[in-house]
Design an enzyme around this catalytic site. Structure first.
Site, PDB file in Angstrom:
ATOM      1  N   SER A  98       0.832  -1.212   0.000  1.00 29.43           N
ATOM      2  CA  SER A  98       0.000   0.000   0.000  1.00 29.43           C
ATOM      3  C   SER A  98       0.865   1.259   0.000  1.00 29.43           C
ATOM      4  O   SER A  98       0.550   2.243  -0.688  1.00 29.43           O
ATOM      5  CB  SER A  98      -0.951   0.010   1.198  1.00 29.43           C
ATOM      6  OG  SER A  98      -0.257  -0.134   2.421  1.00 29.43           O
ATOM      7  N   HIS A 117      -1.915  -8.769   2.005  1.00 32.35           N
ATOM      8  CA  HIS A 117      -1.603  -7.505   2.683  1.00 32.35           C
ATOM      9  C   HIS A 117      -2.681  -7.210   3.724  1.00 32.35           C
ATOM     10  O   HIS A 117      -2.631  -7.747   4.815  1.00 32.35           O
ATOM     11  CB  HIS A 117      -1.484  -6.390   1.643  1.00 32.35           C
ATOM     12  CG  HIS A 117      -0.897  -5.114   2.171  1.00 32.35           C
ATOM     13  ND1 HIS A 117      -0.333  -4.989   3.414  1.00 32.35           N
ATOM     14  CD2 HIS A 117      -0.760  -3.873   1.589  1.00 32.35           C
ATOM     15  CE1 HIS A 117       0.107  -3.762   3.590  1.00 32.35           C
ATOM     16  NE2 HIS A 117      -0.143  -3.054   2.498  1.00 32.35           N
ATOM     17  N   HIS A 162       6.348 -12.475   9.345  1.00 27.29           N
ATOM     18  CA  HIS A 162       6.342 -11.165   8.696  1.00 27.29           C
ATOM     19  C   HIS A 162       7.494 -11.123   7.709  1.00 27.29           C
ATOM     20  O   HIS A 162       8.540 -11.743   7.928  1.00 27.29           O
ATOM     21  CB  HIS A 162       6.491 -10.043   9.739  1.00 27.29           C
ATOM     22  CG  HIS A 162       6.252  -8.676   9.195  1.00 27.29           C
ATOM     23  ND1 HIS A 162       7.251  -7.937   8.603  1.00 27.29           N
ATOM     24  CD2 HIS A 162       5.124  -7.920   9.130  1.00 27.29           C
ATOM     25  CE1 HIS A 162       6.738  -6.774   8.213  1.00 27.29           C
ATOM     26  NE2 HIS A 162       5.466  -6.729   8.521  1.00 27.29           N
ATOM     27  N   ARG A 181       3.288  -3.818  17.330  1.00 26.22           N
ATOM     28  CA  ARG A 181       1.874  -3.444  17.189  1.00 26.22           C
ATOM     29  C   ARG A 181       0.975  -4.508  17.814  1.00 26.22           C
ATOM     30  O   ARG A 181      -0.081  -4.203  18.359  1.00 26.22           O
ATOM     31  CB  ARG A 181       1.537  -3.242  15.704  1.00 26.22           C
ATOM     32  CG  ARG A 181       2.350  -2.139  15.036  1.00 26.22           C
ATOM     33  CD  ARG A 181       2.143  -2.105  13.535  1.00 26.22           C
ATOM     34  NE  ARG A 181       2.564  -3.349  12.910  1.00 26.22           N
ATOM     35  CZ  ARG A 181       2.364  -3.642  11.621  1.00 26.22           C
ATOM     36  NH1 ARG A 181       1.763  -2.763  10.829  1.00 26.22           N
ATOM     37  NH2 ARG A 181       2.782  -4.792  11.130  1.00 26.22           N
ATOM     38  N   ASP A 241      -1.759  -8.453  12.706  1.00 29.55           N
ATOM     39  CA  ASP A 241      -3.059  -8.996  12.306  1.00 29.55           C
ATOM     40  C   ASP A 241      -3.569 -10.075  13.248  1.00 29.55           C
ATOM     41  O   ASP A 241      -4.764 -10.382  13.255  1.00 29.55           O
ATOM     42  CB  ASP A 241      -2.973  -9.570  10.889  1.00 29.55           C
ATOM     43  CG  ASP A 241      -2.628  -8.519   9.863  1.00 29.55           C
ATOM     44  OD1 ASP A 241      -3.274  -7.456   9.876  1.00 29.55           O
ATOM     45  OD2 ASP A 241      -1.709  -8.737   9.055  1.00 29.55           O
TER      46      ASP A 241
END
Length: 479
Positions: free
Chosen positions: A283, A313, A362, A371, A417
């Site tokens: 992105s 993504h 990742h 995160r 995620d």
């Protein structure tokens, strides 16, 4: 004496007339008479800070390139050319840096440092995306007053044109929410200041100003765009009006239909930590690439959102939540407890069937995603007894060892995620297909901040060299 102050009016602010009147002899307090209230100050102050930075930044960049322009940053292997350009050092990204061992830093700050240094929206709470935007653009932490001024600025620019409302309302129910988001951003493009000024032949020296104006308006309008998509797809199609007494995140929640102080805190955290992850992800790179053609921020962000919509993504968070819910259903049907032994068995069944464990691993990170940690801390504070959160916690305690033993994963640790969907679900947002839209609203803050500096520093059209397989093979054989 009388001092007249003239303020250049933005096309997105209300008319403003100001007069400062004072008598020097009497040393009286200045009295300001504002004919019509305006929220221009939020953008004006930020713009003035950036305007002061740009000349030095341009000069320093030119000097740096003159001295070090021919210095090699690294080599490129054939495997990298075939393998998605992993770890190829070929982009300049101002706003964040991802270290494989440490994780993400926003303008040099870790997530805990952001939480400590940026002004919180409520006492002892999370900072919001307004404060983060100031930091990403300027490299400096804003004051609470500067943050609040940006909130007011977003409210003043946030109303959607009727044509865009009509367009969103006309989208068929079968259209994926990310398709709607990308399309709606393109519909907003008719208001692009950059596109209009470029057609008029504006100076290159002013590109950054027009880009800034577009960025502020686009970020201001994204909450209603996203909320209208959500309300049309899953509810009655009615969207609450902007509430100018609330910050960006809480106002967004009200338009979505949620009224919870805890969910407001989660939205602030979510929008901040998903905003930027350096420039190589799809992105970010797509936004930067399209922007390098001098496409305006609307066209550029829409491209980035199309990349975010891909399963590799931005769709990962909903896949993780579905997997966690499948785990719960599996154990409920078998009347088995959720513990280390049962999770380990389920994880091996997943891997042995040829599937991956979503939310782990990742492309860059080689440790637990910070995160993820930030979201886990939030859950421990606000929802420690949530059943799905307990499953997530047990998975975290078991799966890294399973993946390490399996031996096919370079990074066996959880990414962002693996947690976000559980948090959203806890507060009632069960529409998994919509989660990536929230990701998109957040990511806009990071990629548009970089797009600003692309224009301010005069970055050129991106045009890497491609090679045919035959050329590569011939080259390798001659070495």
């Amino acid at each position: 004496a009388q001092l007249s102050v003239h303020v250049r009016q933005s096309p997105h602010t209300q008319p403003i007339t100001m007069m400062l009147s004072f008598t020097r002899a009497a040393r009286s307090t200045p009295v300001m008479r504002v004919a019509t209230r305006s929220f221009a100050s939020g953008a004006d102050e930020l713009k003035s800070v950036l305007a002061a930075q740009i000349p030095d930044r341009v000069a320093n960049t030119k000097a740096f390139l003159a001295e070090y322009g021919e210095t090699k940053l690294g080599d490129v292997t054939v495997s990298q050319a075939y393998g998605g350009m992993r770890s190829v050092k070929s982009m300049v990204w101002e706003t964040s840096l991802l270290d494989p061992e440490e994780g993400i830093r926003f303008r040099g700050r870790t997530i805990p440092e952001l939480q400590a240094e940026l002004p919180a929206t409520i006492e002892g709470g999370e900072p919001g995306p307004e404060a983060l935007l100031w930091l990403l653009l300027t490299g400096e932490c804003p004051t609470k007053a500067q943050t609040d001024a940006l909130t007011a600025e977003f409210h003043s620019r946030g109303k959607l044109p009727e044509s865009v409302v009509a367009a969103i309302d006309s989208y068929p129910k079968e259209m994926h929410p990310m398709t709607q988001l990308s399309s709606a951003i393109l519909a907003l493009q008719t208001d692009s200041v950059f596109a209009a000024k470029y057609r008029e032949g504006t100076s290159k020296a002013l590109y950054w100003e027009h880009t800034f104006d577009d960025i502020m308006t686009l970020l201001a309008r994204l909450p209603e765009v996203a909320a209208r998509i959500y309300r049309n797809l899953y509810h009655d199609g009615k969207v609450a009006d902007h509430d100018s007494s609330l910050d960006y995140s809480a106002n967004f929640n009200r338009m979505l239909g949620y009224d919870s102080a805890e969910f407001d805190e989660l939205m602030r955290l979510y929008l901040v930590i998903h905003s930027d992850h350096e420039g190589g992800n799809v992105s970010a790179h797509a936004t930067h690439l399209v922007g390098s053609a001098l496409s305006d921020p609307y066209l550029s962000l829409s491209a980035g959102m199309n990349g975010l919509a891909g399963p590799l993504h931005g769709l990962a968070n909903q896949e993780v939540l579905r997997w966690i819910i499948d785990i719960k259903k599996h154990f409920d049907e078998k009347k088995q407890p959720v513990n280390h032994d049962t999770i380990r068995e389920f994880a091996w069944e997943t891997l042995n069937s040829g599937q991956v464990i979503p939310g782990y691993g990742h492309a860059v990170l080689r440790k637990t995603d910070p995160r993820y940690t930030a979201q886990r801390v939030f859950a421990q504070k606000y929802m420690p007894d949530d059943e799905l959160f307990k499953i997530v916690g047990t998975i975290f305690e078991v799966v890294p060892d399973v993946l390490t033993e399996h031996g096919k994963t370079k990074n066996p640790w959880p990414n962002v995620d693996s947690h976000s969907g559980v948090l959203l679900s806890h507060y009632g947002m069960q529409e998994y297909d919509y989660y990536t839209v929230l990701f998109g609203v957040s990511r806009a803050f990071g990629v548009l901040s970089q797009l600003f500096w692309d224009r301010a520093l005069g970055f050129p059209l991106e045009r890497p060299k491609s090679l045919t397989p035959e050329w590569i093979e011939d080259f390798c054989k001659k070495q």
